[in-house]
Scaffold this motif. Structure first.
Motif, PDB file in Angstrom:
ATOM      1  N   GLY A 188      -6.061   5.585 -18.904  1.00  0.00           N
ATOM      2  CA  GLY A 188      -7.188   6.125 -18.153  1.00  0.00           C
ATOM      3  C   GLY A 188      -8.273   6.720 -19.023  1.00  0.00           C
ATOM      4  O   GLY A 188      -9.465   6.619 -18.711  1.00  0.00           O
TER       5      GLY A 188
ATOM      6  N   ASN B  84       0.001   3.214  -9.143  1.00  0.00           N
ATOM      7  CA  ASN B  84       0.674   4.459  -8.773  1.00  0.00           C
ATOM      8  C   ASN B  84       0.956   4.530  -7.271  1.00  0.00           C
ATOM      9  O   ASN B  84       1.954   5.120  -6.854  1.00  0.00           O
ATOM     10  CB  ASN B  84      -0.152   5.656  -9.240  1.00  0.00           C
TER      11      ASN B  84
ATOM     12  N   SER C 108     -13.998   0.125 -19.195  1.00  0.00           N
ATOM     13  CA  SER C 108     -13.614   0.186 -17.781  1.00  0.00           C
ATOM     14  C   SER C 108     -12.814  -1.031 -17.335  1.00  0.00           C
ATOM     15  O   SER C 108     -12.392  -1.098 -16.183  1.00  0.00           O
ATOM     16  CB  SER C 108     -14.875   0.290 -16.907  1.00  0.00           C
TER      17      SER C 108
ATOM     18  N   LYS D 208     -10.509  -0.539 -14.242  1.00  0.00           N
ATOM     19  CA  LYS D 208      -9.263  -0.048 -14.822  1.00  0.00           C
ATOM     20  C   LYS D 208      -8.683   1.091 -13.998  1.00  0.00           C
ATOM     21  O   LYS D 208      -7.461   1.124 -13.737  1.00  0.00           O
ATOM     22  CB  LYS D 208      -9.533   0.408 -16.257  1.00  0.00           C
ATOM     23  N   LEU D 209      -9.508   2.019 -13.581  1.00  0.00           N
ATOM     24  CA  LEU D 209      -9.022   3.167 -12.817  1.00  0.00           C
ATOM     25  C   LEU D 209      -8.543   2.755 -11.427  1.00  0.00           C
ATOM     26  O   LEU D 209      -7.571   3.312 -10.898  1.00  0.00           O
ATOM     27  CB  LEU D 209     -10.112   4.233 -12.707  1.00  0.00           C
TER      28      LEU D 209
ATOM     29  N   LEU E 271      -5.108   1.324 -11.925  1.00  0.00           N
ATOM     30  CA  LEU E 271      -4.133   2.398 -12.116  1.00  0.00           C
ATOM     31  C   LEU E 271      -3.786   3.063 -10.787  1.00  0.00           C
ATOM     32  O   LEU E 271      -2.628   3.391 -10.527  1.00  0.00           O
ATOM     33  CB  LEU E 271      -4.682   3.437 -13.094  1.00  0.00           C
TER      34      LEU E 271
ATOM     35  N   ASN F 236      -0.272   6.552 -18.191  1.00  0.00           N
ATOM     36  CA  ASN F 236      -1.449   6.618 -17.311  1.00  0.00           C
ATOM     37  C   ASN F 236      -2.617   7.309 -17.994  1.00  0.00           C
ATOM     38  O   ASN F 236      -3.760   6.839 -17.925  1.00  0.00           O
ATOM     39  CB  ASN F 236      -1.082   7.351 -16.018  1.00  0.00           C
ATOM     40  N   LEU F 237      -2.332   8.429 -18.644  1.00  0.00           N
ATOM     41  CA  LEU F 237      -3.395   9.175 -19.313  1.00  0.00           C
ATOM     42  C   LEU F 237      -3.988   8.385 -20.473  1.00  0.00           C
ATOM     43  O   LEU F 237      -5.207   8.363 -20.666  1.00  0.00           O
ATOM     44  CB  LEU F 237      -2.842  10.516 -19.809  1.00  0.00           C
TER      45      LEU F 237
END
Length: 360
Positions: A56, A83, A61, A75-76, A79, A52-53
């Protein structure tokens, strides 16, 4: 390593569920020892967080995938959606644990052969699965189609390159033959239907689990995903849903059920002695069967890595939950009806099949 999933005590310490498979006896216990899979769990959680990191914090983007159903998401946002889906999986696992806490432990490891033979069968079946994936690649590309994986091109994410009806029918037939029919014929010669998780030891509890999980998953899909199938007129929804159900049952549901959950899950448990490791291995294996998903991009090292990560992001959780359902119930059919055939596939993919077959 043993997480308490096996208990080799005397028959007097067990419940009344006893099944013979060849020279082996399967004993169901009234109480389940508390699992101890902490290293596996923390390792998986750390890898999930690291992925994830990495994604992210990476520049840009947008992701390099052709996902028409997610085209407007950054993208965020994707994610966050991934999750949230994993959090839902964890919640469902908790619900299933509560629903099954009073039933005898099916002790799936005792349905597998002794360690050496279990290892040989596991490695052989995994190797066979790789050959099946390669065969699906070469057959489909030779015919000018998308490579055959566990999912049809356009499943869940949509596609701008619709598969032809002939491709869909061949995909369903190939997967059914390679991952369900042939493995079942081979293993059924040696193992009973109970040893393969094809019979229930607690039908009422199985029905309870199916009903509750299906209802919760349906509600989750309707509230958070809002599938387009709900907007179809009845004259398209009814035949489209029926066709989608049959095609995905043959091409995705039965292959996963037999290959992963009926055969491999008991052997993973026998080899690792850990319920947590078995759930994770089941999830990874399930994700691996989707390697040829049409949206995956393997044109560079970075894009290949991203594709593998998002294959795991997408399918690890569902594969883990299906494994958990099988471990808790000992019945490979439970996940089929609770969390695969109806929701998500029929619920989400009906508009895709309506478009492919040009139903009117």
């Amino acid at each position: 390593m043993n997480d308490g999933t096996e208990n080799h005590g005397s028959p007097a310490d067990t419940g009344n569920s006893t099944v013979a498979t060849g020279g082996q006896r399967i004993l169901g216990e009234k109480k389940r020892p508390r699992p101890r899979g902490t290293p596996w769990l923390w390792t998986a959680a750390a890898a999930w967080l690291a992925a994830n990191l990495w994604i992210g914090l990476a520049p840009g983007s947008r992701l390099p995938f052709d996902w028409p159903a997610r085209a407007e998401l950054s993208k965020l946002e994707i994610l966050a959606e991934i999750n949230l889906a994993m959090a839902q999986i964890v919640l469902l696992m908790g619900v299933v644990y509560l629903l099954t806490r009073r039933r005898p432990d099916p002790l799936l490891s005792r349905r597998a052969p002794e360690h050496r033979r279990a290892l040989a069968e596991t490695l052989g079946l995994l190797g066979y699965g790789v050959l099946g994936m390669m065969g699906g690649y070469f057959l489909a590309t030779a015919l000018g189609w998308h490579p055959f994986g566990l999912h049809l091109a356009g499943t869940l994410f949509g596609t701008r390159d619709l598969p032809a009806p002939g491709e869909v029918l061949t995909w369903a037939g190939y997967n059914l033959l390679v991952y369900a029919v042939l493995p079942l014929l081979w293993f059924r010669r040696r193992y009973s239907s109970m040893a393969l998780g094809l019979r229930s030891t607690a039908p009422r509890n199985d029905l309870l689990v199916i009903g509750v999980v299906l209802a919760l998953e349906f509600c989750f899909q309707v509230v958070f995903v809002q599938p387009a199938s709900l907007g179809l007129p009845p004259h398209l929804l009814v035949p489209g849903a029926a066709l989608t159900f049959v095609l995905y049952l043959a091409g995705a549901v039965f292959p996963a059920m037999i290959y992963v959950y009926a055969i491999l899950i008991p052997r993973f448990l026998r080899l690792t002695g850990s319920a947590t490791a078995t759930v994770l291995l089941g999830g990874v294996t399930y994700a691996g069967l989707h390697f040829w998903d049409a949206w995956a991009v393997f044109s560079s090292l970075e894009r290949s890595t991203l594709s593998v990560v998002f294959l795991l992001f997408t399918y690890l959780g569902p594969g883990m939950f299906k494994s958990f359902l099988t471990l808790r119930t000992g019945n490979a059919w439970v996940h089929v009806w609770a969390y695969h055939a109806f929701a998500p596939h029929t619920l989400i993919d009906t508009p895709h099949i309506v478009e492919v077959f040009r139903l009117k």
